[in-house]
Design an enzyme around this catalytic site. Structure first.
Site, PDB file in Angstrom:
ATOM      1  N   HIS A  24      -4.883  -1.413 -11.278  1.00 38.24           N
ATOM      2  CA  HIS A  24      -4.055   0.183 -10.879  1.00 38.24           C
ATOM      3  C   HIS A  24      -5.832   0.502 -10.628  1.00 38.24           C
ATOM      4  O   HIS A  24      -6.984  -0.077  -9.812  1.00 38.24           O
ATOM      5  CB  HIS A  24      -4.828   0.765 -11.728  1.00 38.24           C
ATOM      6  CG  HIS A  24      -5.644   0.894 -12.964  1.00 38.24           C
ATOM      7  ND1 HIS A  24      -6.464   1.966 -13.087  1.00 38.24           N
ATOM      8  CD2 HIS A  24      -6.193   0.102 -13.953  1.00 38.24           C
ATOM      9  CE1 HIS A  24      -7.381   1.640 -13.915  1.00 38.24           C
ATOM     10  NE2 HIS A  24      -6.991   1.129 -14.694  1.00 38.24           N
ATOM     11  N   CYS A  25      -5.983   1.549  -9.719  1.00 42.66           N
ATOM     12  CA  CYS A  25      -6.145   1.813  -8.768  1.00 42.66           C
ATOM     13  C   CYS A  25      -6.958   3.514  -8.222  1.00 42.66           C
ATOM     14  O   CYS A  25      -5.532   4.140  -9.688  1.00 42.66           O
ATOM     15  CB  CYS A  25      -7.198   1.302  -7.163  1.00 42.66           C
ATOM     16  SG  CYS A  25      -5.625   2.168  -6.072  1.00 42.66           S
ATOM     17  N   LYS A  26      -7.558   4.051  -8.183  1.00 42.23           N
ATOM     18  CA  LYS A  26      -7.545   5.867  -8.727  1.00 42.23           C
ATOM     19  C   LYS A  26      -6.344   5.988  -7.998  1.00 42.23           C
ATOM     20  O   LYS A  26      -5.350   7.430  -8.167  1.00 42.23           O
ATOM     21  CB  LYS A  26      -8.365   6.242  -7.749  1.00 42.23           C
ATOM     22  CG  LYS A  26      -9.939   6.366  -8.732  1.00 42.23           C
ATOM     23  CD  LYS A  26     -10.943   7.313  -8.311  1.00 42.23           C
ATOM     24  CE  LYS A  26     -12.385   7.132  -8.828  1.00 42.23           C
ATOM     25  NZ  LYS A  26     -13.011   8.083  -8.616  1.00 42.23           N
ATOM     26  N   GLY A  28      -3.781   4.196  -6.460  1.00 45.47           N
ATOM     27  CA  GLY A  28      -2.327   3.402  -6.630  1.00 45.47           C
ATOM     28  C   GLY A  28      -1.894   3.178  -6.051  1.00 45.47           C
ATOM     29  O   GLY A  28      -0.717   2.752  -5.709  1.00 45.47           O
TER      30      GLY A  28
END
Length: 118
Positions: A24-26, A28
Site C-alpha cells: 500500500h501507499c498513501k 494507493g
C-alpha cells in the site's frame, strides 16, 4: 518513483520469508500500481496483461508515464539476484520443511552436533 526504490521493494516482496505481504501507499494508485506492475513482470506476466491490470486498478487516474515506467522497468537485475539465492529444505514432510538461504544453512551447520567414534 526511483527505480532503486522499486528494486528494493521488490526484493522484499519476492522473499517468501516476508510473506504474507500487504502492499500500500498513501494514495494507493500510482506507486502501488507501478510496484505491482513491476512485480508482475518478475512473475513473467505478458506485458499487455500487466498494463491492463494497472489501468483497471487505477481507474480513471491511470497515467501514461506509469505505463511507460512499468514497460521500461528492467527486471533482469532482480532475476539475477533471485537466481543467486540457494534454496534448501531442512527435514522431511510438509510440516518440517523450511526455506533456508545459504547463509542460514551455514549457521545451522556450525551448531549441528558432530558424531564421534567411540
Amino acid at each position: 518513483m526511483p527505480k532503486d526504490t522499486v528494486l528494493s521493494a521488490l526484493r522484499v516482496l519476492v522473499d517468501v520469508r516476508n510473506h504474507p505481504v500487504l502492499i500500500h501507499c498513501k494514495q494507493g494508485k500510482h506507486r502501488t500500481g507501478c510496484l505491482v506492475g513491476c512485480l508482475r513482470k518478475v512473475q513473467n506476466w505478458c506485458l499487455s496483461s500487466v498494463l491492463e491490470e494497472y489501468q483497471k486498478c487505477a481507474g480513471l487516474k491511470w497515467r501514461q508515464r506509469d505505463l511507460r515506467f512499468i514497460e521500461d522497468f528492467d527486471v533482469l537485475g532482480l532475476r539475477q539476484c533471485l537466481y543467486s539465492i540457494i534454496y534448501q529444505y531442512n527435514g522431511y514432510g510438509l510440516k518440517r520443511r523450511k526455506l533456508m538461504y545459504q547463509e542460514e544453512n551455514v549457521v545451522q551447520e556450525q551448531h549441528k552436533p558432530q558424531a564421534t567414534k567411540g
